[in-house]
Design a protein around this motif. Structure first.
Motif, PDB file in Angstrom:
ATOM      1  N   LEU A   1       0.813  -1.216   0.000  1.00  0.00           N
ATOM      2  CA  LEU A   1       0.000   0.000   0.000  1.00  0.00           C
ATOM      3  C   LEU A   1       0.847   1.268   0.000  1.00  0.00           C
ATOM      4  O   LEU A   1       0.610   2.195  -0.774  1.00  0.00           O
ATOM      5  N   THR A   2       1.855   1.305   0.874  1.00  0.00           N
ATOM      6  CA  THR A   2       2.656   2.523   1.025  1.00  0.00           C
ATOM      7  C   THR A   2       4.042   2.419   0.412  1.00  0.00           C
ATOM      8  O   THR A   2       4.720   3.420   0.235  1.00  0.00           O
TER       9      THR A   2
ATOM     10  N   ALA B   1      -8.787   2.068   1.279  1.00  0.00           N
ATOM     11  CA  ALA B   1      -7.632   2.726   0.656  1.00  0.00           C
ATOM     12  C   ALA B   1      -7.193   1.968  -0.586  1.00  0.00           C
ATOM     13  O   ALA B   1      -6.841   2.563  -1.616  1.00  0.00           O
ATOM     14  N   MET B   2      -7.218   0.633  -0.517  1.00  0.00           N
ATOM     15  CA  MET B   2      -6.853  -0.178  -1.673  1.00  0.00           C
ATOM     16  C   MET B   2      -7.886  -0.036  -2.791  1.00  0.00           C
ATOM     17  O   MET B   2      -7.541  -0.037  -3.975  1.00  0.00           O
TER      18      MET B   2
ATOM     19  N   LYS C   1      -9.624   2.645  -3.482  1.00  0.00           N
ATOM     20  CA  LYS C   1      -9.424   3.938  -4.156  1.00  0.00           C
ATOM     21  C   LYS C   1      -8.291   3.838  -5.176  1.00  0.00           C
ATOM     22  O   LYS C   1      -8.361   4.435  -6.253  1.00  0.00           O
ATOM     23  N   ILE C   2      -7.248   3.088  -4.830  1.00  0.00           N
ATOM     24  CA  ILE C   2      -6.150   2.871  -5.783  1.00  0.00           C
ATOM     25  C   ILE C   2      -6.653   2.069  -6.980  1.00  0.00           C
ATOM     26  O   ILE C   2      -6.324   2.360  -8.132  1.00  0.00           O
TER      27      ILE C   2
ATOM     28  N   MET D   1      -8.539   4.247  -9.372  1.00  0.00           N
ATOM     29  CA  MET D   1      -7.635   5.083 -10.172  1.00  0.00           C
ATOM     30  C   MET D   1      -6.998   4.274 -11.300  1.00  0.00           C
ATOM     31  O   MET D   1      -6.861   4.753 -12.426  1.00  0.00           O
ATOM     32  N   ILE D   2      -6.627   3.011 -11.002  1.00  0.00           N
ATOM     33  CA  ILE D   2      -6.013   2.160 -12.016  1.00  0.00           C
ATOM     34  C   ILE D   2      -7.000   1.849 -13.134  1.00  0.00           C
ATOM     35  O   ILE D   2      -6.645   1.829 -14.319  1.00  0.00           O
TER      36      ILE D   2
END
Length: 401
Positions: free
Chosen positions: A163-164, A213-214, A216-217, A220-221
């Motif tokens: 994640l980070t 949070a994952m 949202k990524i 975006m992908i």
């Protein structure tokens, strides 16, 4: 969610930290919010993969040349071009279809479960059935099934590299309140897709599915556009140049012939034939074969390539940039040496495959070494790791394809 007290959080989420959600409320929230899954684009069917092989500009030009050849009665030329196009399509289809099936097999190897508090009882449920307000128990080796605000944490450490990008596990503390929304600083929470490396803890689900949070990524992908690769751009440009040159030359030949007194129909056929002959029919097939060879080499190194042009894109990379922690690793830790009784012992083997030998000065150590046997016993008992058969099955599967 990170900067309010647990008492406020309990009231806000309308849950009970001691009994968990009731089955009735769980079903209501599951129906309202949906399953705890990341949205995925619909997979491409076999027919769709096959049709996509004929969308290349050069292939479209060849198809046009085939049509013209048929109109002119040049059936042998038309058949030859069609055979080349078909072989090109079959080669690309085989590689991409195998890659698609491999990725689907990887997804099926995992059947995630979560330990939750439901109706005052601890039960194991599918992670897709988690809802906001569920009380989740985490132990070493677990995958975090959703975004969770910690209620209790005992020596809890979580690997958040996925994640980070930080490769060092993060120590969690449920008593700390965090200002802001930076997930890298949220030490009182755990996030979907990360892994518990040490300790245990209890938390309440604060987000599921695409709201994590994952998620949202992932959103975006999914919105990212698929730009053509450098090779695709060059082939498209080459196709345009070839068509332009062929048209100009063909028109000039036709006009010169007519100027010399030749029949218009005869010169038109000559010009069209010249244009068809100038197109390199074998170019798409040669490019596809070269990319297919690259895909096979990647497979031998345990890398699955979904699209053939991706191999060329990787080949164009001259510099790979990573952050200060250098997180571009295989995520494997393998013991290679043991220092025991003032002696070094070499260990062969690699990865998660339980094969190898213990060597001392290139000689295999027997089972009679009681000190080494005791060390191995301590190493096995003083950890909570498990070698699952699914990992070995995955390795065997990748070797077969």
């Amino acid at each position: 969610m990170y900067n309010i007290s647990l008492k406020e959080l309990q009231l806000k989420l309308q849950t009970d930290f001691q009994k968990g959600l009731s089955s009735k409320i769980h079903l209501q929230r599951l129906k309202k919010d949906g399953e705890n899954l990341l949205e995925k684009k619909q997979g491409t069917s076999a027919i769709g993969i096959f049709i996509s092989q004929f969308k290349d500009p050069m292939v479209l030009i060849l198809l046009a040349a085939t049509l013209i050849s048929v109109v002119l009665g040049e059936y042998y030329d038309a058949i030859t071009i069609l055979v080349i196009i078909f072989i090109n399509g079959i080669l690309g289809f085989i590689q991409e279809y195998k890659a698609e099936k491999s990725l689907q097999a990887l997804a099926k190897l995992t059947s995630p479960k979560a330990k939750v508090l439901r109706d005052g009882r601890i039960v194991n449920v599918d992670t897709k059935d988690l809802v906001v307000g569920d009380i989740v128990f985490l132990t070493s080796g677990d995958k975090v099934p959703a975004d969770i605000r910690l209620i209790e944490a005992y020596s809890l450490e979580v690997d958040e590299a996925a994640l980070t990008g930080e490769s060092v596990p993060v120590q969690k503390d449920s008593s700390i309140l965090v200002e802001g929304k930076n997930i890298a600083e949220a030490v009182n929470a755990c996030f979907m897709g990360t892994s518990v490396t040490k300790g245990r803890g209890t938390g309440v689900v604060i987000a599921t599915g695409m709201n994590t949070a994952m998620g949202k990524i992932a959103r975006m992908i999914q919105k990212a556009e698929n730009d053509p690769t450098p090779l695709q751009k060059r082939l498209a440009q080459l196709g345009k140049v070839l068509v332009s040159i062929c048209l100009v030359v063909s028109v000039m030949v036709v006009l010169l012939g007519i100027w010399r007194g030749e029949e218009i129909y005869k010169m038109f056929l000559a010009g069209v034939s010249l244009a068809v002959a100038a197109i390199p029919e074998g170019l798409p097939a040669i490019v596809t074969v070269c990319l297919a060879i690259g895909v096979q080499r990647m497979l031998r190194r345990r890398a699955i390539v979904r699209k053939l042009p991706a191999v060329e894109t990787l080949g164009c990379a001259t510099v790979i940039c990573s952050d200060k922690t250098g997180t571009l690793t295989q995520n494997k830790m393998t013991v290679e040496k043991i220092f025991l009784d003032n002696k070094y012992i070499d260990i062969t083997g690699n990865g998660y495959n339980p094969q190898g030998q213990l060597l001392e000065k290139n000689k295999v150590i027997t089972k009679d070494n009681k000190m080494l046997q005791k060390l191995m016993e301590i190493a096995v008992l003083c950890n909570t790791t498990r070698l699952l058969k699914k990992i070995l099955k995955l390795k065997d599967y990748l070797e077969k394809i």
